[in-house]
Every structure is written in structure tokens, then in C-alpha cells.
Design an enzyme around this catalytic site. Sequence first.
Site, short mmCIF file in Angstrom:
data_model
loop_
_atom_site.label_atom_id
_atom_site.label_comp_id
_atom_site.label_asym_id
_atom_site.label_seq_id
_atom_site.Cartn_x
_atom_site.Cartn_y
_atom_site.Cartn_z
N ARG A 50 0.88 -1.26 -0.05
CA ARG A 50 0.00 0.01 0.09
C ARG A 50 0.95 1.13 0.29
O ARG A 50 0.58 2.28 -0.70
CB ARG A 50 -1.03 0.00 1.18
CG ARG A 50 -1.94 1.24 0.96
CD ARG A 50 -3.17 0.93 2.29
NE ARG A 50 -2.48 1.27 3.52
CZ ARG A 50 -3.30 1.22 4.60
NH1 ARG A 50 -4.31 0.84 4.55
NH2 ARG A 50 -2.64 1.21 5.90
N ARG A 103 9.78 18.57 -8.88
CA ARG A 103 11.13 18.37 -9.55
C ARG A 103 12.40 18.72 -8.98
O ARG A 103 13.46 18.41 -9.06
CB ARG A 103 11.19 18.84 -11.02
CG ARG A 103 10.01 18.05 -11.83
CD ARG A 103 9.96 18.79 -13.19
NE ARG A 103 9.56 20.19 -13.14
CZ ARG A 103 9.20 20.98 -14.05
NH1 ARG A 103 9.24 20.59 -15.06
NH2 ARG A 103 8.88 22.30 -13.79
N LYS A 149 -2.81 6.92 1.06
CA LYS A 149 -2.34 7.35 2.41
C LYS A 149 -1.28 8.47 2.28
O LYS A 149 0.33 8.10 2.61
CB LYS A 149 -1.83 6.12 3.32
CG LYS A 149 -2.22 6.18 4.81
CD LYS A 149 -2.12 4.94 5.30
CE LYS A 149 -1.82 4.87 6.79
NZ LYS A 149 -3.01 5.69 7.56
N GLU A 182 -16.16 6.68 5.92
CA GLU A 182 -15.24 6.07 6.79
C GLU A 182 -15.18 6.98 7.91
O GLU A 182 -15.79 8.03 7.91
CB GLU A 182 -13.80 5.60 6.14
CG GLU A 182 -12.91 6.99 5.88
CD GLU A 182 -11.64 6.59 5.10
OE1 GLU A 182 -11.02 5.50 5.68
OE2 GLU A 182 -11.06 7.77 4.44
N1 PXG Z 1 -9.15 5.25 7.27
C1 PXG Z 1 -8.30 6.12 7.45
C2 PXG Z 1 -8.54 7.41 7.07
C3 PXG Z 1 -6.89 5.62 8.25
O1 PXG Z 1 -5.99 6.62 8.15
C4 PXG Z 1 -7.55 3.59 8.32
C5 PXG Z 1 -8.75 3.94 7.38
C6 PXG Z 1 -7.72 2.05 8.61
O2 PXG Z 1 -6.77 1.62 7.80
P1 PXG Z 1 -5.71 0.20 8.45
O3 PXG Z 1 -5.01 -0.28 7.47
O4 PXG Z 1 -4.88 0.71 9.57
O5 PXG Z 1 -6.57 -0.97 8.73
C7 PXG Z 1 -6.79 4.26 8.55
C8 PXG Z 1 -5.47 4.12 9.30
C9 PXG Z 1 -3.87 7.34 14.28
C10 PXG Z 1 -3.38 6.29 13.13
O6 PXG Z 1 -2.74 7.34 15.10
C11 PXG Z 1 -4.54 5.90 12.27
C12 PXG Z 1 -4.30 5.16 11.12
C13 PXG Z 1 -3.10 4.82 10.82
C14 PXG Z 1 -1.95 5.24 11.62
C15 PXG Z 1 -2.24 6.06 12.77
O7 PXG Z 1 -4.86 7.28 14.65
N2 PXG Z 1 -5.32 4.85 10.54
#
Ligand code: PXG
Length: 288
Positions: A50, A103, A149, A182
Site C-alpha cells: 500500500r 522536480r 495514504k 469512513e
Molecule cells: N481510514 C483512514 C483514514 C486511516 O487513516 C484506516 C482507515 C484504517 O486502515 P488500516 O490499514 O490501519 O486498517 C486508517 C489508518 C492514528 C492512526 O494514530 C490511524 C491510522 C493509521 C495510523 C495512525 O490514529 N489509520
Amino acid sequence: MKIYFNGKLVNSGKALISVFDHGLLYGDGVFEGIRTYGCLIFRMKEHIDRLYKSADAIELKIPITKTKMIEAVVKTLKANSLKNSYIRLVVTRGVGDLGLDPRKCRKPTIFIITDTIKLYPKEFYDRGLDIITAHTRRNYPKALDPRIKSLNYLNNILAKIDAIKAGTEEAIMLTCDGYVAECTGDNIFMVKNRELITPPVEIGALKGITRDAAIGLAKLSNIPFYEKLLRMEDLYSAGEVFLTGTAAEIIPVIKIDKQRIGNGKPGEITLKLMKEFRELTKVDGVRY
Ligand code: PXG
């Protein structure tokens, strides 16, 4: 604490970013949040895939291979003798000048932080979360695709502020058209008539690694699953709602906008998936 910083392990006080780094100036970069259970890096390959996909989507070429990246993560974990930890992997566009032009950034900045993980207290899992709908809408996918992300999390932070002001832990973000997308850092699912439903990521949500794991577990148990556009009314009338995320794992939701969900207690399918997910974290990943 040792930090991996552009190919070297350095003390945290020495892991310093230039004020000209475009990650800082413009949020121009990508990241991953990964978790280890004991000495198992949960779904490491999926997280790394990812990261490179996110980088591709913003035309950022990560200068090291996926294999080297995994080695760097393992090296950092070992240097800090960490178990049950949280890994933050960040790649920025690198140091440039004050203009937007990518760039000008000749070399991406890569750093890896491994640390202890901050978790929701146990009672949130036992009782379930009370959440709200954010005023802030999720980024429009044709402007900044939420499947990337990226380091630009202001959209999520504004929604998090909505949650904090309402005295809750999380907030549901709707698309510009008013569909459920979400939460600020978690994906969302509902159960109705024993069927599991979540919004498609194409409408504007991150394709969560935990989301995929929950879907996989549901399929193994022959729980009917599908992706569908959801309105808030669908969630209010659901039998069960839960969130998924790396930090949260699977966590029940029992109230949304002060309305009780189901019977106000974590539901049967949610509890089953929570239990199975915890089993999965013991076996699914890369050992170090
Ligand atoms: N939606 C969003 C916008 C996220 O940032 C998820 C869904 C869940 O994805 P995963 O792959 O983790 O199942 C995320 C991930 C935090 C924190 O400190 C949150 C995420 C990642 C890193 C840190 O709150 N969320």
C-alpha cells in the site's frame, strides 16, 4: 530510541527534517502505520504494497526496493528491542525549495519510527464506542483520493476536531454526496439481518488492511458480505456497527449521534470477528 533515517539508524535527537522538506511544507509524501504483535509484523507485505501504491499515485518514486524497506523496518525494530509495537513508515518528496515544483526535490526522505502503541482502553471494547457524524466531509476522490495514504491528513484532523468537540473518540466522515465513507482513522462496517456491509473504497475511503482482514474472516465464516453505498439512516437502523483500523483492530460502536445502535451492546457478529481477528494477529505476518 533509534530511528531509521535515510539509510542509517540514528538517535531520535539526530533524526531531524529540513524546513525545506516538502513533506513538511506541503504534506507531500506518504506513510504507513503498522503494528507488531509480539515479534510478528502484522500483514507487513500488504502495508508495504500500500505504501508503494500510495507513492505511485502521487508520482513519488521510492528509491529503495520493497525488500530493502522490509529489512529497514526489521533493523529498526531490532535496534529498539521492541515487541508489541507501532511502526510509522514515512516517505516524503524530500528537500526542495519554497515552490511547489516536485522536480526540485532530488531525493525522497525516508524515515521509520518504531515505538510503543497507544491503545483504546479495554472498556471501550467491552462497552462499545459512542461516535458522531463529522461536519467535515471526506476529500473528494477526484481532488485528493482518500485511497492514497498521504501525509496530507488535514481533512481527517478537521473531522477529528469535530469528534473531540462533541466529546467522542471518532467521527464518521461522509462523502460530498452524503454517503458514509469512513471514520477519521478507521473504516466502518454495519451488520443488518446477519449480513455484513461496508462502503466501497472507490467513493472515498482508505482500503484498510484491517478492513480487508475483517472481510476475509467474515467470508471464512460464511457471513454474507457486500459493499454498498450507505446513508446515515442505514447505520442508525443497523443491528451492529463496528470500526476497523491498525490501532483499534475491530471495535464495536453502540451509539451514533446519540442514537442507540441495535440493543446498545456490542453485537454477536462484531464479537465473533473481534475474537477471530485477535487469533489472526498471532499468525498473519512477517516474523523478526
Ligand atoms: N481510514 C483512514 C483514514 C486511516 O487513516 C484506516 C482507515 C484504517 O486502515 P488500516 O490499514 O490501519 O486498517 C486508517 C489508518 C492514528 C492512526 O494514530 C490511524 C491510522 C493509521 C495510523 C495512525 O490514529 N489509520
